[in-house]
Design an enzyme around this catalytic site. Structure first.
Site, PDB file in Angstrom:
ATOM      1  N   ARG A  21       4.296  41.208   4.778  1.00 17.56           N
ATOM      2  CA  ARG A  21       3.594  42.037   3.802  1.00 17.56           C
ATOM      3  C   ARG A  21       4.360  43.332   3.597  1.00 17.56           C
ATOM      4  O   ARG A  21       5.300  43.648   4.324  1.00 17.56           O
ATOM      5  CB  ARG A  21       2.169  42.354   4.280  1.00 17.56           C
ATOM      6  CG  ARG A  21       2.132  43.104   5.597  1.00 17.56           C
ATOM      7  CD  ARG A  21       0.810  43.798   5.860  1.00 17.56           C
ATOM      8  NE  ARG A  21       0.745  44.321   7.218  1.00 17.56           N
ATOM      9  CZ  ARG A  21       1.329  45.444   7.650  1.00 17.56           C
ATOM     10  NH1 ARG A  21       2.081  46.167   6.816  1.00 17.56           N
ATOM     11  NH2 ARG A  21       1.205  45.835   8.907  1.00 17.56           N
ATOM     12  N   GLY A  22       3.917  44.127   2.613  1.00 13.65           N
ATOM     13  CA  GLY A  22       4.462  45.466   2.452  1.00 13.65           C
ATOM     14  C   GLY A  22       3.825  46.411   3.461  1.00 13.65           C
ATOM     15  O   GLY A  22       2.913  46.050   4.203  1.00 13.65           O
ATOM     16  N   ILE A  43       3.373  49.843  10.064  1.00 15.65           N
ATOM     17  CA  ILE A  43       2.673  49.227  11.192  1.00 15.65           C
ATOM     18  C   ILE A  43       1.173  49.506  11.129  1.00 15.65           C
ATOM     19  O   ILE A  43       0.751  50.573  10.669  1.00 15.65           O
ATOM     20  CB  ILE A  43       3.252  49.724  12.540  1.00 15.65           C
ATOM     21  CG1 ILE A  43       2.836  48.786  13.689  1.00 15.65           C
ATOM     22  CG2 ILE A  43       2.843  51.167  12.828  1.00 15.65           C
ATOM     23  CD1 ILE A  43       3.628  48.999  14.972  1.00 15.65           C
ATOM     24  N   THR A  44       0.386  48.547  11.552  1.00 12.60           N
ATOM     25  CA  THR A  44      -1.051  48.754  11.656  1.00 12.60           C
ATOM     26  C   THR A  44      -1.595  47.967  12.847  1.00 12.60           C
ATOM     27  O   THR A  44      -0.889  47.169  13.455  1.00 12.60           O
ATOM     28  CB  THR A  44      -1.783  48.364  10.357  1.00 12.60           C
ATOM     29  OG1 THR A  44      -3.104  48.913  10.386  1.00 12.60           O
ATOM     30  CG2 THR A  44      -1.862  46.856  10.175  1.00 12.60           C
ATOM     31  N   TYR A  45      -2.855  48.237  13.139  1.00 10.99           N
ATOM     32  CA  TYR A  45      -3.542  47.590  14.258  1.00 10.99           C
ATOM     33  C   TYR A  45      -4.710  46.768  13.726  1.00 10.99           C
ATOM     34  O   TYR A  45      -5.413  47.188  12.799  1.00 10.99           O
ATOM     35  CB  TYR A  45      -4.071  48.650  15.233  1.00 10.99           C
ATOM     36  CG  TYR A  45      -5.161  48.147  16.154  1.00 10.99           C
ATOM     37  CD1 TYR A  45      -4.863  47.343  17.249  1.00 10.99           C
ATOM     38  CD2 TYR A  45      -6.505  48.459  15.912  1.00 10.99           C
ATOM     39  CE1 TYR A  45      -5.867  46.867  18.086  1.00 10.99           C
ATOM     40  CE2 TYR A  45      -7.510  47.988  16.748  1.00 10.99           C
ATOM     41  CZ  TYR A  45      -7.183  47.192  17.833  1.00 10.99           C
ATOM     42  OH  TYR A  45      -8.170  46.715  18.641  1.00 10.99           O
ATOM     43  N   ALA A  55      -7.055  50.225   5.906  1.00 15.27           N
ATOM     44  CA  ALA A  55      -5.632  50.075   5.577  1.00 15.27           C
ATOM     45  C   ALA A  55      -5.441  48.863   4.670  1.00 15.27           C
ATOM     46  O   ALA A  55      -6.189  47.881   4.750  1.00 15.27           O
ATOM     47  CB  ALA A  55      -4.821  49.897   6.859  1.00 15.27           C
ATOM     48  N   LEU A  56      -4.413  48.935   3.815  1.00 15.67           N
ATOM     49  CA  LEU A  56      -4.073  47.831   2.919  1.00 15.67           C
ATOM     50  C   LEU A  56      -2.611  47.470   3.077  1.00 15.67           C
ATOM     51  O   LEU A  56      -1.754  48.340   3.292  1.00 15.67           O
ATOM     52  CB  LEU A  56      -4.308  48.206   1.453  1.00 15.67           C
ATOM     53  CG  LEU A  56      -5.708  48.051   0.868  1.00 15.67           C
ATOM     54  CD1 LEU A  56      -6.633  49.136   1.412  1.00 15.67           C
ATOM     55  CD2 LEU A  56      -5.672  48.128  -0.657  1.00 15.67           C
ATOM     56  N   GLY A  80      -3.931  41.604   2.903  1.00  7.99           N
ATOM     57  CA  GLY A  80      -5.054  42.270   2.243  1.00  7.99           C
ATOM     58  C   GLY A  80      -5.447  43.586   2.859  1.00  7.99           C
ATOM     59  O   GLY A  80      -4.651  44.516   2.916  1.00  7.99           O
ATOM     60  N   CYS A 100       0.537  53.151   9.888  1.00  7.68           N
ATOM     61  CA  CYS A 100       1.129  53.107   8.545  1.00  7.68           C
ATOM     62  C   CYS A 100       2.271  54.105   8.382  1.00  7.68           C
ATOM     63  O   CYS A 100       2.626  54.494   7.264  1.00  7.68           O
ATOM     64  CB  CYS A 100       0.063  53.341   7.467  1.00  7.68           C
ATOM     65  SG  CYS A 100      -1.267  52.125   7.524  1.00  7.68           S
TER      66      CYS A 100
END
Length: 230
Positions: free
Chosen positions: A88-89, A92-94, A160-161, A173, A191
């Site tokens: 994805r674009g 970093i996220t959790y 977050a997206l 998503g 992010c």
């Protein structure tokens, strides 16, 4: 004409397993579009909206920096978390228990061909969902996602997206923080943003909120914004 979208709730599911399931549906949609372009079929791809919840996992988007993961592999194991570089674009996220994740697999040619508009529509559905729970949220100029106190002294991210699209078919998503353990965000630069906090619905309301309470509302708001039925 109101579009029809197939709603799927995976429940609690391993991130890689959910990603693999997404990829199957994503490929089916793209293959059908290619076949239609070759006049081998007159069918349009089926649209899907997937809800789920993941065990502790960190995911790094194509434009992200590995330096934004602040812990070692050994600490990941200690915290019972996994880590994936994904397609994805975003950075970093959790994801983890208490977070509601939504994966729309939509053929945007059945809706509108504008990724920027698509992202704003997802944000709007979350903003409208939060409003139902008496949480006021909005956007921060130049940043994706949904924020609390977006124009104030303490902006904090609640959703977050990160998406991927090919031939106007989407995957990945949004992730809405309902009642997760926010301490897991301390192990990353969320992010890639260093100067803003992360929050959740429960933190904002000062009481526990269940995913089961939020799911039907978010489902309804996404359907309203995109004007589809399920």
């Amino acid at each position: 004409m109101i579009k029809k979208v197939n709603f799927i709730d995976f429940g609690l599911i391993d991130y890689k397993e959910a990603w693999d399931k997404q990829e199957v549906l994503f490929k089916e949609s793209i293959d059908l579009k290619i076949a239609k372009r070759k006049e081998e079929t007159d069918l349009d791809p089926t649209n899907h909206l997937i809800f789920c919840e993941h065990p502790h996992v960190y995911t790094l988007g194509k434009s992200g920096s590995e330096q934004n993961l602040l812990i070692s592999e050994a600490v990941l194991i200690q915290k019972k978390a996994t880590y994936y570089k994904i397609n994805r674009g975003g950075d970093i996220t959790y994801h983890g228990p208490g977070q509601l994740v939504a994966y729309p697999i939509l053929d945007l040619e059945q809706f509108f061909t504008d990724i920027h508009k698509y992202m704003r529509f997802l944000e709007e559905a979350v903003i409208q969902t939060l409003k139902v729970f008496n949480i006021t949220a909005g956007r921060v100029a130049g940043l994706t996602g949904v924020w609390i106190d977006e124009n104030g002294d303490n902006p904090r991210k609640i959703c977050a997206l990160g998406v991927k699209s090919s031939r106007w078919v989407t995957m990945h998503g949004l992730a809405l923080n309902v009642n997760p353990d926010l301490n897991y965000f301390n192990n990353i630069v969320p992010c890639g943003i260093t100067d803003k906090a992360v929050t959740s619905m429960s933190a904002e309301l000062g009481k526990a909120i269940s995913l089961e309470a939020v799911k039907p509302v978010l489902q309804e708001k996404i359907a309203e914004v995109f004007e589809f039925s399920y």
